[in-house]
Enzyme design. Structure first.
Site, PDB file in Angstrom:
ATOM      1  N   HIS A   1      77.736   8.620  16.345  1.00  0.00           N
ATOM      2  CA  HIS A   1      79.103   8.106  16.542  1.00  0.00           C
ATOM      3  C   HIS A   1      80.016   8.590  15.412  1.00  0.00           C
ATOM      4  O   HIS A   1      81.153   9.008  15.646  1.00  0.00           O
ATOM      5  CB  HIS A   1      79.104   6.569  16.516  1.00  0.00           C
ATOM      6  CG  HIS A   1      78.377   5.913  17.645  1.00  0.00           C
ATOM      7  ND1 HIS A   1      77.419   4.949  17.459  1.00  0.00           N
ATOM      8  CD2 HIS A   1      78.480   6.065  18.998  1.00  0.00           C
ATOM      9  CE1 HIS A   1      76.962   4.524  18.626  1.00  0.00           C
ATOM     10  NE2 HIS A   1      77.572   5.199  19.583  1.00  0.00           N
TER      11      HIS A   1
ATOM     12  N   LYS B   1      75.002  -8.101  28.083  1.00  0.00           N
ATOM     13  CA  LYS B   1      73.684  -8.700  28.305  1.00  0.00           C
ATOM     14  C   LYS B   1      72.843  -8.742  27.028  1.00  0.00           C
ATOM     15  O   LYS B   1      72.399  -9.793  26.610  1.00  0.00           O
ATOM     16  CB  LYS B   1      72.927  -7.910  29.388  1.00  0.00           C
ATOM     17  CG  LYS B   1      73.231  -8.402  30.793  1.00  0.00           C
ATOM     18  CD  LYS B   1      72.613  -7.497  31.837  1.00  0.00           C
ATOM     19  CE  LYS B   1      73.558  -6.388  32.185  1.00  0.00           C
ATOM     20  NZ  LYS B   1      73.120  -5.069  32.345  1.00  0.00           N
TER      21      LYS B   1
ATOM     22  N   ARG C   1      76.038  13.586  25.075  1.00  0.00           N
ATOM     23  CA  ARG C   1      74.724  14.115  24.712  1.00  0.00           C
ATOM     24  C   ARG C   1      74.134  14.846  25.911  1.00  0.00           C
ATOM     25  O   ARG C   1      74.441  14.494  27.063  1.00  0.00           O
ATOM     26  CB  ARG C   1      73.786  12.972  24.289  1.00  0.00           C
ATOM     27  CG  ARG C   1      74.127  12.388  22.931  1.00  0.00           C
ATOM     28  CD  ARG C   1      73.541  11.016  22.747  1.00  0.00           C
ATOM     29  NE  ARG C   1      74.164  10.057  23.664  1.00  0.00           N
ATOM     30  CZ  ARG C   1      73.893   8.766  23.680  1.00  0.00           C
ATOM     31  NH1 ARG C   1      73.020   8.272  22.841  1.00  0.00           N
ATOM     32  NH2 ARG C   1      74.502   7.968  24.546  1.00  0.00           N
TER      33      ARG C   1
ATOM     34  N   SER D   1      71.966   4.205  19.873  1.00  0.00           N
ATOM     35  CA  SER D   1      71.839   2.891  19.229  1.00  0.00           C
ATOM     36  C   SER D   1      70.594   2.180  19.737  1.00  0.00           C
ATOM     37  O   SER D   1      69.890   1.514  18.974  1.00  0.00           O
ATOM     38  CB  SER D   1      73.073   2.034  19.539  1.00  0.00           C
ATOM     39  OG  SER D   1      74.225   2.636  19.038  1.00  0.00           O
TER      40      SER D   1
HETATM   41  P1  ADP Z   1      78.695   2.667  25.540  1.00  0.00           P
HETATM   42  O1  ADP Z   1      77.986   1.372  25.748  1.00  0.00           O
HETATM   43  O2  ADP Z   1      80.133   2.661  25.949  1.00  0.00           O
HETATM   44  O3  ADP Z   1      77.956   3.894  26.009  1.00  0.00           O
HETATM   45  P2  ADP Z   1      77.930   3.417  22.868  1.00  0.00           P
HETATM   46  O4  ADP Z   1      78.242   2.670  21.634  1.00  0.00           O
HETATM   47  O5  ADP Z   1      76.501   3.547  23.238  1.00  0.00           O
HETATM   48  O6  ADP Z   1      78.791   2.721  23.972  1.00  0.00           O
HETATM   49  O7  ADP Z   1      78.560   4.869  22.791  1.00  0.00           O
HETATM   50  C1  ADP Z   1      79.928   5.096  22.652  1.00  0.00           C
HETATM   51  C2  ADP Z   1      80.199   6.566  22.874  1.00  0.00           C
HETATM   52  O8  ADP Z   1      79.543   7.339  21.894  1.00  0.00           O
HETATM   53  C3  ADP Z   1      79.727   7.109  24.217  1.00  0.00           C
HETATM   54  O9  ADP Z   1      80.644   8.080  24.663  1.00  0.00           O
HETATM   55  C4  ADP Z   1      78.409   7.750  23.876  1.00  0.00           C
HETATM   56  O10 ADP Z   1      78.080   8.777  24.781  1.00  0.00           O
HETATM   57  C5  ADP Z   1      78.733   8.307  22.508  1.00  0.00           C
HETATM   58  N1  ADP Z   1      77.527   8.520  21.704  1.00  0.00           N
HETATM   59  C6  ADP Z   1      76.470   7.711  21.562  1.00  0.00           C
HETATM   60  N2  ADP Z   1      75.546   8.252  20.758  1.00  0.00           N
HETATM   61  C7  ADP Z   1      76.020   9.472  20.393  1.00  0.00           C
HETATM   62  C8  ADP Z   1      75.510  10.562  19.598  1.00  0.00           C
HETATM   63  N3  ADP Z   1      74.301  10.513  19.065  1.00  0.00           N
HETATM   64  N4  ADP Z   1      76.293  11.642  19.425  1.00  0.00           N
HETATM   65  C9  ADP Z   1      77.524  11.712  20.015  1.00  0.00           C
HETATM   66  N5  ADP Z   1      78.051  10.748  20.788  1.00  0.00           N
HETATM   67  C10 ADP Z   1      77.308   9.645  20.980  1.00  0.00           C
END
Ligand code: ADP
Length: 161
Positions: free
Chosen positions: A17, A41, A90, A128
């Protein structure tokens, strides 16, 4: 002024992120990291904790800010005059879901462009949920998340034990 909204769950924020935030910081005037605060959830960290971890993570990024939001993400984007919705992509994992969501958001709010930054090769397989899973099994995740996030994970898991 172009404001990019980067919405997500951020449970917790990872180096993947952060890589998106830093790269976007050079492309847009302002980057708003928006932590979803609606009911979810299964989250490990509360909305306040996720926000706090994001705020600390982006501390050194001069034009980034962290907030919480609920409801429709495009409505929130409109309310803060964000013209770009930023997402990370990704390989494999994200495309179908992101494509679907971007099309829906485009229909709901045609003036907002969803833009994707391809995940850095180093963080392609970082999520995450995987971090939470391996941290719960005792792995050291300090190579994958900011230091304060690794500490927060340790503290949370020790409290749950
Ligand atoms: P969501 O529940 O909306 O997917 P996340 O917090 O998991 O929220 O992810 C937010 C954004 O960051 C999404 O667009 C996701 O694809 C992107 N993201 C998550 N992990 C990575 C990563 N390792 N590298 C780049 N972008 C990522």
């Amino acid at each position: 002024m172009t404001i990019a909204l980067y919405p997500g769950t951020f449970d917790p924020i990872t180096n993947g992120h952060m890589d998106v935030v830093k790269r976007a910081s050079a492309l847009f005037d302002k980057v708003i990291v928006a932590v979803y605060a609606g009911s979810l959830k299964s989250v490990m960290f509360s909305t306040e904790e996720r926000l706090d971890l994001c705020k600390k993570a982006i501390d050194g990024v001069f034009n980034a800010e962290a907030v919480t939001f609920t409801g429709l993400v495009v409505s929130y984007a409109e309310s803060i005059n964000a013209s770009v919705m930023l997402r990370g992509l990704r390989a494999g994992a994200d495309f179908d879901h992101e494509f679907d969501m971007a099309l829906m958001n485009k229909t709901l709010a045609p003036n907002i462009e969803t833009m994707f930054l391809m995940a850095n090769i180093e963080w392609q397989f970082l999520s995450s949920s995987r971090i939470k899973e391996v941290a719960a099994l005792g792995a050291d995740v300090s190579n994958f998340v900011p230091t304060h996030v690794a500490e927060a994970l340790r503290a949370k898991l020790n409290n749950q034990a």
